[in-house]
Design an enzyme around this catalytic site. Structure first.
Site, short mmCIF file in Angstrom:
data_model
loop_
_atom_site.label_atom_id
_atom_site.label_comp_id
_atom_site.label_asym_id
_atom_site.label_seq_id
_atom_site.Cartn_x
_atom_site.Cartn_y
_atom_site.Cartn_z
CB THR A 231 -71.17 33.51 -11.72
OG1 THR A 231 -71.57 34.23 -13.01
CG2 THR A 231 -71.51 32.04 -11.74
CB CYS A 232 -71.14 39.02 -11.62
SG CYS A 232 -71.74 38.62 -13.45
#
Length: 891
Positions: A856-857
């Site tokens: 997700t980063c």
């Protein structure tokens, strides 16, 4: 406006100005008087003769002030020569008054008559005076012709040496000036560092502890005519001398900032002003050394301000006055005007220089403060100005009348710059329109100073009646170019309230940009982040401990988030935490906030929140969390009701504002106000000035005003009743909750003033978009357009299957998939284009029975090459279930 001449060229003002005078003194040889503080040197034709007086009968008629010149010509007064046979002209500098006087005499006049004239003006007794020529003292009975004084001869006035507190400084500067004269007379000049060395020595000798002593010390530099000597060296024909003077003056100005403490450095203003006057008259306003001196003076003026006429009259302090600095405003305004005019007329001109704009800002600020103080008391100045004494009210504004000339000039500066800058903004919009069509690149570098000039013009407009409205009316027509300038050139360190007070000339992007600059910047360094380790099962309580009890300074750098027993860390996990903790804070079951009946997305504080003893601390915590979410640019899917937003903005609440928060109360109040007056007066409603409230399970009656139970609502007081009812329901009953939320927000934004400014700078819809994000359904086409591939190609069947499956999902499933992929459930108002990065689909080598994973980063979705569309759909169906879509991401 009657009497306004906006087309008048500002260059004319520079020619009118006589305050920046050409006080250049040809000091062939002079003895600096100590206690008496004046210098007299005799010349016959070494300086320009602007005033002539043939009478020698009266000292008062013979002694004249040295005339001023504001010419920017490059010709030097040192080279001018006019012959007057038989006449001598004495240049007398009376430093205690800051004037340079001219004493004229016939060659047949006696030496004694010269002494008498000097005594008449200076008060120095004749018995203490000595006139020296060629090393010999002149006798009283001799005539000037009998002393064989020729043209260009220099006479020395020597007085009895009195005690001085700075003998070493006097000796040092005397030697310095003598050395400069030697360099000027030398037929073979050579580079020398001795002048710079002596200047540094003089500065280091300056007393640090007593301002009076330091002022006396620095005054010696002026009393000795050292600035004039250095400028004379600078104007020398010999390049070696010119370079020596240039380096010496620059070093003196620069070193004075570093060597002297700031309170003492500001006392150098008269010295730097003297350099400015001399260089302006001899070298011109475009000279680089003059520019350095002007900028240094501007910096001092900007920091210490200007002494008003009344203050000068009262305490007699020898400080900068408006008359000292206004010539620089005229000069710089003329340069800016010319540069703006050139910008309109040619595509090659790069606009006003940053140094000119910076100096203009430095000089005009204190003037605005000085005049603005009187405007604040007496109201904006009506233009044209009334003549002095035409009305009692105008006569009371004595100081404003004292500055009548400057007020008129400033008015013309305002209209001239506004008119020319408006043309520049119009040309900007034409260039931007061509850019959108792909027909050219705008000359952005040439526009870089427009925004700073606009700010100063707006400040001037506040002084004059009707001018501010005129300014903003024009800006409304130039909204496109104004918004471009703000987005491109507005800086975080500047105060932008002047533009935020007029939101109608901006758009959402601009208001968001300016509001975000009030919040701290998230730090990139890991060491500066506030670390949190949260148990999902205790999300709200543990988040409260980490945020509510933290030092606000540690929170302003940013957050580092990790869930217990999970490997994932980084920005993606932080985005998920913000979403989850905000959902918990605004969950009605936690009794902190109440959702609006007509719009369940909107919340305002719950008057009954006191069921939790820690409720006020939780409101402070909530304020911090919302501020941090905005600071991190994370949309949390929560929006505020209008009554809550207005209170955070420090504004009052009206009946129309409560429509969503309490539709029933809104409808009831509207009926009360619209009922027939006779029916209301017949007590049809049966209302008194009270309100029933439920508190901790019991109901009680609250009086809305003193003796409210006995005060009947009638047609005359019903409006007051409605206002008090709204005030109690939406202000008084939640005042503590709002105050604690605002304080928590202020902890992050640093001050309560900035907290109010933040909300005042936005419309409610702006805050909606910043906190909630886009309210439209997720667009698959926009999603696809902002996605890249690694290991896959867009033509691969797996990619084709993926987008077909996403296209068939419900709106909620797409949100869950987006959240799984990015930890973002609510897109920015710009859609996928508003994200910090593009999205990526990565091909993995895992077995086909594995579920997709995400980083997700980095906005990465990873899955293997599934063998069929049905297999892929099964896997995606699993991760798009609400209870599964969270916490699957990895760092």
């Amino acid at each position: 406006m009657t009497g306004v001449n906006p087309k008048r060229k500002l260059e004319d003002y520079a020619a009118d100005e006589d305050a920046v005078s050409s006080e250049l003194y040809l000091v062939h040889s002079a003895v600096r008087m100590r206690k008496d503080q004046f210098v007299l040197t005799s010349f016959t034709d070494s300086a320009p003769r602007h005033h002539q007086n043939n009478s020698s009968d009266s000292a008062s008629s013979s002694l004249q002030q040295l005339p001023s010149s504001s010419s920017s010509s490059s010709s030097s007064v040192f080279t001018q020569s006019t012959r007057f046979p038989g006449r001598l002209q004495f240049f007398v500098r009376l430093l205690s008054r800051g004037n340079t006087l001219v004493l004229q005499a016939e060659s047949t006049d006696s030496v004694k008559s010269i002494h008498e004239k000097i005594q008449f003006i200076t008060g120095m007794p004749i018995t203490e005076q000595r006139l020296i020529y060629r090393g010999k003292q002149l006798q009283w009975e001799q005539t000037l012709a009998g002393c064989d004084i020729q043209n260009d001869a220099g006479l020395q006035l020597v007085g009895r040496m009195r005690s001085t507190g700075h003998p070493q400084a006097w000796q040092l500067i005397n030697d310095l000036v003598s050395q400069i004269f030697d360099l000027c007379k030398s037929g073979n000049p050579r580079p020398s560092n001795r002048i710079k060395t002596r200047l540094i020595e003089f500065l280091t000798m300056t007393p640090r502890n007593a301002t009076e002593k330091s002022a006396e010390h620095l005054q010696i530099f002026l009393s000795s005519c050292a600035p004039a000597a250095l400028v004379m060296l600078y104007m020398s024909q010999a390049k070696v001398n010119k370079d020596t003077a240039d380096e010496s003056i620059r070093q003196f100005i620069n070193s004075s900032k570093t060597v002297l403490p700031n309170p003492i450095y500001t006392q150098c203003a008269p010295i730097i002003l003297e350099f400015c006057k001399l260089l302006r008259a001899s070298a011109g306003v475009d000279d680089s050394l003059y520019g350095v001196c002007r900028s240094s003076l501007g910096g001092i003026v900007e920091s210490v301000g200007v002494l008003s006429w009344e203050s000068k009259k009262t305490d007699g302090k020898d400080v900068m006055e408006l008359q000292d600095i206004f010539p620089f405003v005229r000069e710089l305004a003329a340069k800016l005007s010319q540069a703006l005019e050139s910008s309109v007329g040619s595509d090659m001109v790069m606009g006003p220089s940053s140094s000119d704009v910076r100096d203009f800002t430095a000089f005009i600020g204190p003037i605005m403060n000085l005049i603005g103080d009187h405007v604040a008391i007496c109201s904006p100045i009506a233009f044209p100005l009334q003549e002095e004494g035409t009305s009692e009210e105008e006569s009371k504004r004595f100081e404003m009348l004292y500055y009548r000339q400057q007020i008129k000039c400033l008015h013309d500066i305002y209209f001239d710059l506004l008119e020319k800058l408006e043309l520049c903004l119009k040309k900007m919009e034409e260039s931007l329109a061509l850019k959108e069509k792909g027909e050219g690149e705008p000359l952005v570098s040439g526009w870089s100073q427009y925004f700073a000039i606009l700010k100063e013009i707006n400040a001037i407009s506040k002084l004059y009646k009707g001018s501010e409205d005129e300014f903003w009316n024009r800006m409304r027509h130039r909204k496109v170019s104004l918004c471009f300038l703000i987005m491109r050139f507005a800086k975080r360190s500047e105060d932008h309230r002047w533009i935020l007070e007029h939101k109608e000339v901006t758009n959402f992007e601009v208001r968001r940009y300016l509001a975000m600059m009030m919040l701290p910047e998230v730090k990139d360094e890991y060491e500066e982040l506030h670390e949190m380790l949260i148990d999902r099962a205790q999300l709200l309580s543990e988040s409260f401990e980490y945020i509510a009890h933290a030092d606000p300074e540690s929170l302003r750098g940013g957050l580092f988030m990790e869930f217990k027993s999970e490997e994932a860390t980084g920005p993606g996990v932080l985005r998920e935490w913000f979403f989850l903790v905000c959902r918990a804070i605004f969950n009605p079951q936690n009794a902190l906030f109440v959702a609006c009946p007509n719009d369940r997305r909107r919340f305002f504080p719950n008057p009954a929140s006191k069921v939790d003893p820690l409720h006020l601390e939780y409101f402070s915590f909530s304020g911090r969390v919302i501020a941090l979410a905005l600071m991190h640019k994370i949309q949390v899917g929560i929006v505020f009701d209008r009554v809550f937003f207005l209170q955070l903005s420090g504004k009052s609440i009206s009946l129309d504002d409560i429509r969503d928060a309490d539709p029933f109360l809104y409808s009831s109040c509207r009926q009360i106000l619209e009922m027939d007056p006779e029916m209301v007066d017949q007590d049809t409603l049966g209302l008194t000035f009270v309100r029933e409230v439920e508190e901790l399970g019991s109901r009680k009656v609250v009086e809305l005003c003193p003796n409210g139970k006995s005060t009947m609502v009638n047609s005359k007081n019903r409006k007051q009743y409605v206002e008090l009812l709204i005030q109690h329901r939406f202000v008084t009953s939640i005042a503590e909750q709002v105050a604690h939320f605002a304080q928590g927000f202020a902890d992050i934004i640093t001050t309560v003033r900035l907290q109010k400014s933040f909300f005042q700078s936005l419309n409610l819809e702006d805050l909606d978009w910043m906190l909630h994000g886009s309210e439209t359904a997720v667009s698959v086409e926009d999603w696809k357009a902002h996605t890249d591939y690694n290991g896959y190609k867009e033509s691969d069947p797996q990619i084709s299957w993926f987008w077909k499956i996403v296209g068939c999902m419900t709106a909620e499933q797409r949100k869950v998939l987006l959240f799984f992929w990015t930890s973002i459930k609510y897109l920015p108002v710009e859609g996928f284009g508003g994200l910090a990065s593009r999205l990526y689909i990565y091909k993995t080598r895992e077995s086909n029975d594995r579920l997709p994973s995400s980083h997700t980063c980095f906005f990465r979705l990873c899955f293997p090459p599934y063998p069929s569309m049905d297999a892929m759909q099964d896997r995606l169906h699993i991760i798009t279930q609400e209870h599964v879509g969270c916490s699957f991401g990895t760092w």
